[in-house]
Design an enzyme around this catalytic site. Structure first.
Site, PDB file in Angstrom:
ATOM      1  N   LYS A  28       0.611  64.891  25.100  1.00 43.23           N
ATOM      2  CA  LYS A  28       0.687  63.532  24.966  1.00 43.23           C
ATOM      3  C   LYS A  28       0.549  63.225  25.745  1.00 43.23           C
ATOM      4  O   LYS A  28       0.324  62.169  26.288  1.00 43.23           O
ATOM      5  CB  LYS A  28       2.910  63.212  25.091  1.00 43.23           C
ATOM      6  CG  LYS A  28       3.432  63.209  24.190  1.00 43.23           C
ATOM      7  CD  LYS A  28       3.322  62.874  22.568  1.00 43.23           C
ATOM      8  CE  LYS A  28       4.820  63.611  21.869  1.00 43.23           C
ATOM      9  NZ  LYS A  28       3.769  63.292  19.833  1.00 43.23           N
ATOM     10  N   ALA A  65      -1.943  58.804  30.015  1.00 45.24           N
ATOM     11  CA  ALA A  65      -2.049  57.211  28.533  1.00 45.24           C
ATOM     12  C   ALA A  65      -1.593  56.837  28.975  1.00 45.24           C
ATOM     13  O   ALA A  65      -1.234  55.197  28.322  1.00 45.24           O
ATOM     14  CB  ALA A  65      -2.076  57.888  27.700  1.00 45.24           C
ATOM     15  N   LEU A  67       1.967  54.283  29.922  1.00 43.09           N
ATOM     16  CA  LEU A  67       3.283  54.295  29.416  1.00 43.09           C
ATOM     17  C   LEU A  67       3.598  54.618  27.759  1.00 43.09           C
ATOM     18  O   LEU A  67       2.752  54.436  27.465  1.00 43.09           O
ATOM     19  CB  LEU A  67       3.666  52.461  28.753  1.00 43.09           C
ATOM     20  CG  LEU A  67       4.845  52.511  28.839  1.00 43.09           C
ATOM     21  CD1 LEU A  67       6.076  52.061  29.642  1.00 43.09           C
ATOM     22  CD2 LEU A  67       5.157  50.759  27.900  1.00 43.09           C
ATOM     23  N   GLU A 115      -2.224  52.220  37.098  1.00 48.09           N
ATOM     24  CA  GLU A 115      -0.843  52.052  37.867  1.00 48.09           C
ATOM     25  C   GLU A 115      -0.708  53.068  38.650  1.00 48.09           C
ATOM     26  O   GLU A 115      -0.533  52.299  40.125  1.00 48.09           O
ATOM     27  CB  GLU A 115       0.078  50.985  36.858  1.00 48.09           C
ATOM     28  CG  GLU A 115      -0.419  50.006  36.494  1.00 48.09           C
ATOM     29  CD  GLU A 115       0.643  49.343  35.491  1.00 48.09           C
ATOM     30  OE1 GLU A 115       1.019  49.675  34.354  1.00 48.09           O
ATOM     31  OE2 GLU A 115       1.105  48.092  36.319  1.00 48.09           O
ATOM     32  N   GLU A 135      -3.147  46.506  26.922  1.00 51.36           N
ATOM     33  CA  GLU A 135      -1.720  45.951  27.232  1.00 51.36           C
ATOM     34  C   GLU A 135      -2.020  44.640  26.108  1.00 51.36           C
ATOM     35  O   GLU A 135      -1.450  44.718  25.371  1.00 51.36           O
ATOM     36  CB  GLU A 135      -1.213  45.919  28.892  1.00 51.36           C
ATOM     37  CG  GLU A 135      -0.410  46.569  29.477  1.00 51.36           C
ATOM     38  CD  GLU A 135      -1.846  46.990  30.286  1.00 51.36           C
ATOM     39  OE1 GLU A 135      -3.332  47.060  29.883  1.00 51.36           O
ATOM     40  OE2 GLU A 135      -1.209  48.005  30.987  1.00 51.36           O
TER      41      GLU A 135
HETATM   42  C1  1HE Z   1       1.193  58.812  23.020  1.00 54.66           C
HETATM   43  C2  1HE Z   1       0.524  57.760  23.878  1.00 54.66           C
HETATM   44  C3  1HE Z   1       1.107  56.948  24.661  1.00 54.66           C
HETATM   45  C4  1HE Z   1      -1.392  58.910  23.590  1.00 54.66           C
HETATM   46  N1  1HE Z   1       2.278  56.676  24.316  1.00 54.66           N
HETATM   47  N2  1HE Z   1       2.445  58.477  22.992  1.00 54.66           N
HETATM   48  N3  1HE Z   1      -1.556  53.447  26.405  1.00 54.66           N
HETATM   49  C5  1HE Z   1      -1.933  53.651  25.358  1.00 54.66           C
HETATM   50  O1  1HE Z   1      -2.507  52.374  24.622  1.00 54.66           O
HETATM   51  C6  1HE Z   1      -3.396  54.308  25.157  1.00 54.66           C
HETATM   52  C7  1HE Z   1      -3.289  54.832  24.872  1.00 54.66           C
HETATM   53  N4  1HE Z   1      -4.045  56.467  24.387  1.00 54.66           N
HETATM   54  C8  1HE Z   1      -5.059  56.868  23.997  1.00 54.66           C
HETATM   55  O2  1HE Z   1      -5.391  55.917  23.231  1.00 54.66           O
HETATM   56  C9  1HE Z   1      -5.545  57.907  23.298  1.00 54.66           C
HETATM   57  O3  1HE Z   1      -4.003  59.214  22.618  1.00 54.66           O
HETATM   58  C10 1HE Z   1      -5.958  58.722  25.023  1.00 54.66           C
HETATM   59  C11 1HE Z   1      -7.687  57.546  25.315  1.00 54.66           C
HETATM   60  C12 1HE Z   1      -5.251  58.271  25.768  1.00 54.66           C
HETATM   61  C13 1HE Z   1      -6.451  60.130  24.688  1.00 54.66           C
HETATM   62  O4  1HE Z   1      -7.367  60.232  23.388  1.00 54.66           O
HETATM   63  P1  1HE Z   1      -7.189  61.625  22.246  1.00 54.66           P
HETATM   64  O5  1HE Z   1      -7.625  61.379  21.003  1.00 54.66           O
HETATM   65  O6  1HE Z   1      -7.318  62.446  22.968  1.00 54.66           O
HETATM   66  O7  1HE Z   1      -5.551  62.018  22.391  1.00 54.66           O
HETATM   67  P2  1HE Z   1      -4.646  60.930  20.306  1.00 54.66           P
HETATM   68  O8  1HE Z   1      -4.641  62.444  19.958  1.00 54.66           O
HETATM   69  O9  1HE Z   1      -4.775  60.059  20.809  1.00 54.66           O
HETATM   70  O10 1HE Z   1      -3.130  61.575  21.531  1.00 54.66           O
HETATM   71  C14 1HE Z   1      -1.873  63.106  21.545  1.00 54.66           C
HETATM   72  C15 1HE Z   1      -0.954  62.338  21.842  1.00 54.66           C
HETATM   73  O11 1HE Z   1      -0.870  62.254  22.498  1.00 54.66           O
HETATM   74  C16 1HE Z   1      -0.622  62.196  20.669  1.00 54.66           C
HETATM   75  O12 1HE Z   1       0.806  62.566  19.289  1.00 54.66           O
HETATM   76  P3  1HE Z   1       0.878  63.317  18.166  1.00 54.66           P
HETATM   77  O13 1HE Z   1       2.323  63.552  18.132  1.00 54.66           O
HETATM   78  O14 1HE Z   1      -0.015  62.405  16.923  1.00 54.66           O
HETATM   79  O15 1HE Z   1       0.037  64.417  18.809  1.00 54.66           O
HETATM   80  C17 1HE Z   1      -0.549  60.213  20.472  1.00 54.66           C
HETATM   81  O16 1HE Z   1       0.749  59.724  19.895  1.00 54.66           O
HETATM   82  C18 1HE Z   1       0.451  60.455  22.434  1.00 54.66           C
HETATM   83  N5  1HE Z   1       0.272  59.798  22.611  1.00 54.66           N
HETATM   84  N6  1HE Z   1      -1.402  58.640  24.432  1.00 54.66           N
HETATM   85  C19 1HE Z   1       3.047  57.521  23.819  1.00 54.66           C
HETATM   86  N7  1HE Z   1       0.307  56.081  25.747  1.00 54.66           N
HETATM   87  C20 1HE Z   1       4.781  49.911  32.380  1.00 54.66           C
HETATM   88  S1  1HE Z   1       3.706  49.413  31.548  1.00 54.66           S
HETATM   89  C21 1HE Z   1       2.473  49.921  31.657  1.00 54.66           C
HETATM   90  C22 1HE Z   1       1.338  49.415  29.992  1.00 54.66           C
HETATM   91  C23 1HE Z   1       0.720  51.015  29.353  1.00 54.66           C
HETATM   92  O17 1HE Z   1       1.167  51.951  29.782  1.00 54.66           O
HETATM   93  S2  1HE Z   1      -0.626  49.971  27.913  1.00 54.66           S
HETATM   94  C24 1HE Z   1      -1.354  51.013  27.928  1.00 54.66           C
HETATM   95  C25 1HE Z   1      -0.398  52.091  26.669  1.00 54.66           C
END
Ligand code: 1HE
Length: 264
Positions: A28, A65, A67, A115, A135
């Site tokens: 994840k 990645a 939250l 963060e 965000e």
């Molecule tokens: C997740 C998360 C997540 C991946 N929460 N499940 N964060 C984001 O908006 C970042 C979102 N993630 C991405 O943009 C990409 O996943 C990555 C660039 C980090 C990596 O890409 P990649 O192609 O290597 O992986 P993927 O195929 O997108 O993800 C693999 C799995 O991880 C997939 O789940 P699956 O069940 O389909 O295999 C994704 O859904 C899962 N996954 N990131 C939940 N963040 C205290 S406030 C803080 C505010 C924030 O952090 S906002 C930013 C949130």
């Protein structure tokens, strides 16, 4: 929902004086769920008890990645506030604790992952690292201390740009912006982070405590109050037996000299 059952969400390894703590949900992309926050808190408590410095890393190709978005759909308002405050308390254990922490970054360093890195004292990224604050696109705001810590590192204008536009930034640019301290070739950030953590572990404990706890607070004070606080911390650290021995070691030519930098 974090359904990963039974396994370690956070790895922990004591390497000499350095505790190496690893986010361990690579499938994840090390997204931070409520259970990850709790596992991180336990690892940090253990590190404070037995280590002199720590490293925070992410297992797999990405540091973190951010939250776990799956847990934030349909969350009651009060739970969302409490969740953010819990992140604040746990990240504060890193930033204002008793031992220095170095983060080893690679791949995605996104949202809450950035963060988390911002709560460590030294950030080392390899050439694969990229930084993002999506965000705005996700309909949320930072909640893990970023508006304070990241904004102070790179400036609110740059952080606002990243949050508004979804712009991602390379390790090289983030170093120029002041968001990270070191850039290594790909695959070498952990090794460098451990080397730096070992160096900090060799310092006097009270010096490290003052660097972690007085230096950042002084930035929030007036010059007058800051200078006063500095004089108190300076005196307190210098009268410890550890400081006396270190000062004597230098005068008796038993201590290492300050070396000219090798990377110029
Ligand atoms: C997740 C998360 C997540 C991946 N929460 N499940 N964060 C984001 O908006 C970042 C979102 N993630 C991405 O943009 C990409 O996943 C990555 C660039 C980090 C990596 O890409 P990649 O192609 O290597 O992986 P993927 O195929 O997108 O993800 C693999 C799995 O991880 C997939 O789940 P699956 O069940 O389909 O295999 C994704 O859904 C899962 N996954 N990131 C939940 N963040 C205290 S406030 C803080 C505010 C924030 O952090 S906002 C930013 C949130």
């Amino acid at each position: 929902m974090d359904r990963t059952a039974g396994e370690n969400l956070v790895t922990y390894e004591l390497r000499g004086a350095v505790a190496v703590i690893g986010l361990n949900r690579p499938e994840k992309r090390n997204a931070i769920s409520d259970r990850v926050v709790e596992a991180l808190a336990s690892a940090l408590e253990r590190a404070a008890a037995e280590a002199r410095a720590g490293v925070i890393r992410g297992q797999g190709a990405h540091f973190c990645a951010g939250l776990d978005l799956g847990e934030h759909v349909e969350k009651p308002l009060i739970d969302a506030i409490a969740g953010s405050r819990r992140w604040h308390r746990v990240f504060d254990m890193i930033e204002r604790g008793t031992i220095p922490f170095v983060s080893a970054l690679q791949g995605a360093v996104v949202g809450g992952g950035f963060e988390l890195a911002a709560s460590t004292h030294i950030r080392v990224a390899d050439a694969s690292a990229f930084f993002g604050m999506p965000e705005g696109q996700r309909g949320i705001f930072v909640g893990g201390g970023g508006s304070v810590r990241i904004a102070r590192l790179i400036g609110a204008a740059r952080m606002g740009d990243m949050m508004l536009t979804g712009r991602t930034v390379t390790a090289e640019k983030m170093e120029a912006w002041g968001g990270i301290n070191y850039v290594t070739p790909e695959g070498q950030s952990l090794e460098k982070a451990i080397e730096l953590a070992e160096a900090t572990a060799g310092n006097a404990q009270m010096s490290n405590y003052a660097i972690l706890n007085a230096l950042p607070r002084i930035q929030d004070m007036s010059s007058e109050d800051g200078l006063f606080m500095e004089s108190i911390m300076s005196a307190l650290t210098s009268v410890t037996p550890e400081a006396e021995e270190r000062l004597r070691a230098f005068l008796e030519k038993r201590a290492k000299k300050v070396m000219a930098p090798r990377d110029v």
